[in-house]
Design a protein around this motif. Structure first.
Motif, short mmCIF file in Angstrom:
data_model
loop_
_atom_site.label_atom_id
_atom_site.label_comp_id
_atom_site.label_asym_id
_atom_site.label_seq_id
_atom_site.Cartn_x
_atom_site.Cartn_y
_atom_site.Cartn_z
N TYR A 1 0.87 -1.01 -0.63
CA TYR A 1 -0.54 0.14 -0.27
C TYR A 1 1.27 1.04 -0.19
O TYR A 1 0.52 2.22 -0.62
CB TYR A 1 -0.91 0.13 1.56
CG TYR A 1 -1.97 0.95 1.58
CD1 TYR A 1 -3.32 0.71 0.38
CD2 TYR A 1 -1.64 2.11 1.68
CE1 TYR A 1 -4.68 1.77 0.26
CE2 TYR A 1 -3.53 3.09 1.87
CZ TYR A 1 -4.25 2.82 0.61
OH TYR A 1 -5.56 3.21 0.90
N TRP A 2 2.07 0.76 0.71
CA TRP A 2 3.17 2.49 0.94
C TRP A 2 3.41 2.35 -0.97
O TRP A 2 3.85 3.61 -1.12
CB TRP A 2 4.36 2.33 2.19
CG TRP A 2 5.25 3.20 1.87
CD1 TRP A 2 5.21 4.55 2.22
CD2 TRP A 2 6.09 2.91 1.26
NE1 TRP A 2 5.97 5.36 2.42
CE2 TRP A 2 6.68 4.27 1.69
CE3 TRP A 2 7.21 2.44 0.42
CZ2 TRP A 2 8.06 4.67 1.36
CZ3 TRP A 2 8.17 2.53 0.27
CH2 TRP A 2 8.33 3.52 0.76
N LEU A 3 3.68 1.41 -1.59
CA LEU A 3 4.87 1.42 -2.36
C LEU A 3 3.48 2.27 -3.54
O LEU A 3 3.59 2.66 -4.49
CB LEU A 3 4.73 0.29 -3.35
CG LEU A 3 6.33 -0.20 -2.42
CD1 LEU A 3 6.41 -1.30 -3.12
CD2 LEU A 3 7.42 0.09 -2.76
N GLN A 4 2.46 1.53 -3.80
CA GLN A 4 1.05 2.52 -4.35
C GLN A 4 0.42 3.68 -4.30
O GLN A 4 -0.36 4.07 -4.61
CB GLN A 4 0.22 1.00 -4.27
CG GLN A 4 0.22 0.35 -4.79
CD GLN A 4 -0.57 -1.15 -5.25
OE1 GLN A 4 -1.47 -0.87 -3.84
NE2 GLN A 4 -0.50 -2.03 -5.57
N ASP B 1 6.09 9.17 -0.76
CA ASP B 1 7.75 8.88 0.05
C ASP B 1 8.43 8.51 -0.95
O ASP B 1 9.18 8.26 -1.84
CB ASP B 1 7.61 8.52 1.00
CG ASP B 1 7.95 9.55 1.87
OD1 ASP B 1 7.62 11.20 1.75
OD2 ASP B 1 7.56 9.85 2.85
N ALA B 2 7.32 6.64 -1.59
CA ALA B 2 7.77 6.39 -3.01
C ALA B 2 8.36 6.65 -4.02
O ALA B 2 9.21 5.50 -4.35
CB ALA B 2 6.65 4.83 -2.68
N LYS B 3 7.89 7.76 -4.35
CA LYS B 3 8.15 8.08 -5.90
C LYS B 3 10.08 8.73 -5.40
O LYS B 3 10.82 9.27 -7.04
CB LYS B 3 7.67 9.10 -5.97
CG LYS B 3 6.02 8.14 -6.02
CD LYS B 3 5.22 9.84 -6.38
CE LYS B 3 3.99 9.37 -6.79
NZ LYS B 3 2.73 9.53 -7.39
N ALA C 1 7.02 -7.17 -3.98
CA ALA C 1 6.11 -7.05 -2.62
C ALA C 1 4.64 -7.54 -2.90
O ALA C 1 4.25 -8.05 -2.51
CB ALA C 1 4.96 -5.61 -2.62
N PRO C 2 3.95 -7.44 -3.82
CA PRO C 2 2.70 -8.20 -4.77
C PRO C 2 2.75 -9.43 -4.59
O PRO C 2 2.01 -10.02 -4.29
CB PRO C 2 2.02 -7.62 -6.03
CG PRO C 2 3.62 -7.10 -6.34
CD PRO C 2 4.22 -6.92 -5.45
#
Length: 802
Positions: A111-114, A118-120, A194-195
């Motif tokens: 969920y954080w990656l999507q 910050d993940a960008k 992650a997925p």
């Protein structure tokens, strides 16, 4: 002051410091993640992790992935404990309804990656657990991480990477790594992983048919570590092979490897210092973050530990445990101040936490160049280091159960131990059920550590007493403070003839010593290939084990798990796989040892001159240190087989013993090999009887041959109540007291028995006369009637003519 501002300032200072030391700035952006839920239990862990994060100088921002339901958020008080990114709670799975909070970790990362900005803006991600204390900056590229090659800590108990479980859940079982806890990887790798991490967690969690301990290593067999397998299987699917390290993350209570400064402490297991101990599960509902000025019980001070533990390596491990606990409490003090709590009263402990001494102990630990040890896929045996200076301490172990069968073996073992000159302490690992312990009489036979019996497996119901040996070793390691560097593990059915020491037999850390068990043919066939990923490292050994304590700590659980795994593999019980002539899986524990050692690439020094079975011809010039009387042996017409004495109580009956072996003069005089064989067999038999004699003497049994002993023996023979033993039972008698009144009673008893015998004989004579008279009168009753009478007498037991 806002958390993002604090972390930005600290990160800038640390990166600047790193630049000063290394001459260059950190070239990549790092982001640290950890996952929690809306509970007091995770709040105090968050306080500890965040405080250590700031102290450690970890570069880059940190984010708490907070999983909360809407109802939990209404009453949640800890939103300001850390920079937080809220993620959906999957504790109750939205589709299946399964209750499994551990799945929130991969859900939160995905969920954080999507959804996080910050993940960008990240190159590298460090993923930790909440129950950790950071001791120094975790820089992925300094650890050796590369794109496509994440860095991770070793989780050796994930045995599912080696068996059927991995073949069910990934197309690339050869890529499955036993890792977790500390993860450092490139953001691009995490986006791919992650997925798969989430989906594989769901797959393993739903695979209830394969939750059993022998497949997963989960001692509860409840699928609780499905998330860990989800990570390992997901990484294998993504084609990610890890660089694995086993010493930069340490559990408090463990001793760090010499020359290594751990950068992470994971307090997921109980640990203790003297009489003080800490277990995180004792604080599951603890409100300590919000109770003003309340701290966890203060541990001992460093100077007390220095007095308590003279060994510098063990002392270093205890100091790390202190640091973990004190950092948690220091974090709580600061948190209470931010909560607006009144200033706490002065105490000696608070003064210590504010002292320069504590500041010096907890300053950031930087990795020394070349200090990161990456575990290779295939270990080469480490070089053997000769012992220098004073010899290390030794502790000897042997495993038994609450039966008289093991008691007489214990008496023999302990007697020979005292005479052998074996240095160090000894412990009997006594496996008993609660019921057996109630009636057990042999508590004083040896220094004892009591362990729960696993003869009947608590999960499967399988009856397999041999599993008690590895189970007892695991229990001993987790429940005692061990003051030894090396452990010698023996069996109860052994007689020691001399000392067994690591320095004489060249044992070393990473290089245990054992004796050959050549019949373990499973090391050479499909059995090894099924049960260890390193079949070429499987050694056919057993009986005597000399192992460094740190090797044993890592290895013991493998021994237990592999024993369970082999025992459950009934499909391969056949003699052609195991060498077991009974094909019953009875030597599963022995294979559990060999396969467990192979998993860790613990290659043994195999010495065939430590142990001999009585009845075998000795090697010329061999100075055997151990008799292992597990097999029948003979000298002329005399023989001994321990199995024949399984149900005989030789311990609690005065002067009970085995049949005496022949004298040495009776052995072969012409063939020297046979002569030496027989002399060793006689020595073993004599040593057992010598041990029994001294045991009965210590019990203050009346002297053999005394008047009371002889009279009691006669009375029992006449009364036909003397119990025959399986072998040599005429030598086993129970003595009575020697009082004069008891002697008179015995004499009177003899007269009564004699009169009873005379009366019985007279009655029989009269009956025979009556029968003969009737026959003389020519009675005409038929044959069928006579047979009927004979049968009736026989069935009543008064006259049996058969």
């Amino acid at each position: 002051m806002r958390w993002d501002l604090i972390t930005a300032i600290v990160a800038a200072l640390v990166v600047s410091g790193l630049a000063d030391e290394s001459g260059q700035r950190a070239p990549y952006r790092i982001h640290t993640l950890f996952s929690v839920e809306c509970q007091n239990y995770f709040d105090w862990q968050t306080v500890g992790l965040m405080h250590s994060f700031l102290k450690s100088g970890q570069p880059g921002p940190i984010t708490r992935l907070l999983s909360c339901t809407d109802d939990q958020k209404k009453n949640y008080r800890g939103m300001n404990l850390a920079p937080t990114f809220e993620v959906p709670s999957w504790s109750r799975h939205p589709k299946t309804g399964d209750w499994y909070p551990a799945i929130n970790k991969p859900v939160g990362v995905l969920y954080w990656l999507q959804h996080s900005e910050d993940a960008k803006h990240v190159d590298w991600v460090v993923i930790l657990d909440a129950d950790m204390i950071i001791r120094g900056p975790i820089i992925p590229w300094e650890l050796g991480a590369e794109r496509g090659r994440p860095f991770a800590a070793h989780y050796g108990y994930l045995v599912g990477c080696d068996n059927l479980l991995v073949r069910l859940h990934t197309k690339h079982p050869e890529l499955c790594d036993k890792v977790g806890g500390l993860l450092a990887m490139h953001i691009d790798d995490l986006r791919v992983l992650a997925p798969l991490w989430l989906s594989k967690t769901e797959d393993v969690r739903q695979d209830t048919a394969h939750w059993s301990t022998n497949l997963t290593g989960d001692i509860y067999g409840k699928g609780w570590i499905s998330e860990m397998y989800g990570y390992s299987f997901g990484a294998a699917e993504a084609g990610l092979k890890h660089k694995i390290n086993d010493d930069l993350m340490i559990y408090p209570g463990y001793v760090p490897r010499e020359g290594v400064e751990p950068i992470l402490m994971h307090y997921g297991l109980p640990f203790s210092i003297g009489n003080w101990s800490f277990t995180k599960l004792d604080h599951h509902e603890d409100n300590i973050v919000y109770d003003c000025n309340r701290l966890f019980p203060e541990p001992p001070y460093p100077r007390e530990v220095k007095i308590m533990e003279p060994d510098p390596y063990k002392r270093r491990g205890l100091i790390l445990s202190l640091e973990c606990m004190n950092t948690l409490n220091e974090g709580l003090i600061l948190r209470h101040a931010e909560n607006g709590c009144p200033k706490p009263k002065w105490t000696k402990y608070l003064s210590f936490l504010k002292s320069k001494t504590f500041m010096e102990l907890t300053k950031p630990k930087l990795l020394a160049p070349g200090s990161v040890h990456i575990l290779p896929d295939q270990h080469e045996p480490p070089p053997i280091n000769e012992f220098k200076g004073t010899y290390p301490k030794i502790h000897t172990l042997f495993s038994t159960e609450c039966t008289t069968y093991f008691d007489w073996q214990t008496v023999g073992f302990m007697h020979s131990f005292r005479q052998s000159g074996q240095p160090g302490n000894i412990t009997r690992l006594l496996s008993c059920t609660d019921e057996a312990l109630k009636d057990y009489k042999g508590h004083d036979l040896a220094p004892t550590h009591y362990v729960p019996s696993m003869s009947r497996h608590p999960l499967t119901g399988d009856w397999y007493p041999a599993i008690n040996k590895p189970a007892a070793v695991v229990h001993w390691l987790h429940h005692t403070n061990i003051d030894a560097e090396y452990v010698v593990i023996l069996d109860a059915d052994m007689i020691l003839r001399g000392p067994i020491t690591p320095w004489e037999f060249k044992a070393a850390r990473g290089r245990p010593v054992s004796t050959p068990y050549d019949y373990l043919i499973g090391c050479d066939n499909d059995l090894a290939r099924l049960h260890t990923r390193n079949p070429e490292a499987c050694d056919k050994v057993g009986g005597v084990i000399i192992m460094h304590i740190e090797d044993l700590r890592k290895f013991a659980m493998y021994w237990l798990l592999k024993t369970q795994e082999v025992r459950a593999d009934k499909e391969h019980y056949g003699k052609e796989f195991t060498g077991d002539i009974y094909e019953s899986g009875w030597i599963s524990e022995m294979y559990g040892y060999s396969f467990g050692a192979a998993e860790l690439n613990l290659r043994h020094i195999i010495n065939k001159e430590i142990l001999i079975y009585p009845g075998y011809v000795p090697e010329p010039g061999a100075d055997y240190r151990v008799f292992h009387y597990g097999l029948e042996f003979k000298v002329g017409n005399w023989s001994f087989d321990k199995a024949n004495w399984r149900n005989t109580d030789l311990i609690n009956k005065c002067w009970a013993k085995f049949p005496d072996p022949p004298s040495p003069s009776a052995v072969h005089q012409t063939d020297n090999d046979l002569r030496q064989r027989d002399l060793l067999s006689i020595e073993c038999g004599q040593k057992l009887n010598e041990a029994l004699f001294l045991h009965h003497k210590r019990r203050n049994c009346p002297e053999p041959g005394s008047e009371s002993t002889e009279k009691m023996s006669v009375s029992r023979k006449v009364g036909n109540i003397e119990t025959k033993q399986t072998q040599g039972s005429d030598d086993t008698k129970e003595s009575s007291g020697s009082s004069e009144s008891e002697g008179r009673f015995s004499t009177l008893k003899l007269w009564v028995i004699a009169l009873w015998l005379i009366s019985g004989v007279g009655f029989l004579v009269v009956m025979l006369l009556v029968f003969s008279t009737r026959r003389g009168r020519g009675t005409t009753r038929g044959k069928g009637y006579r047979n009927k009478r004979r049968t009736s007498y026989s069935n009543t037991g008064f006259l049996d003519t058969k």
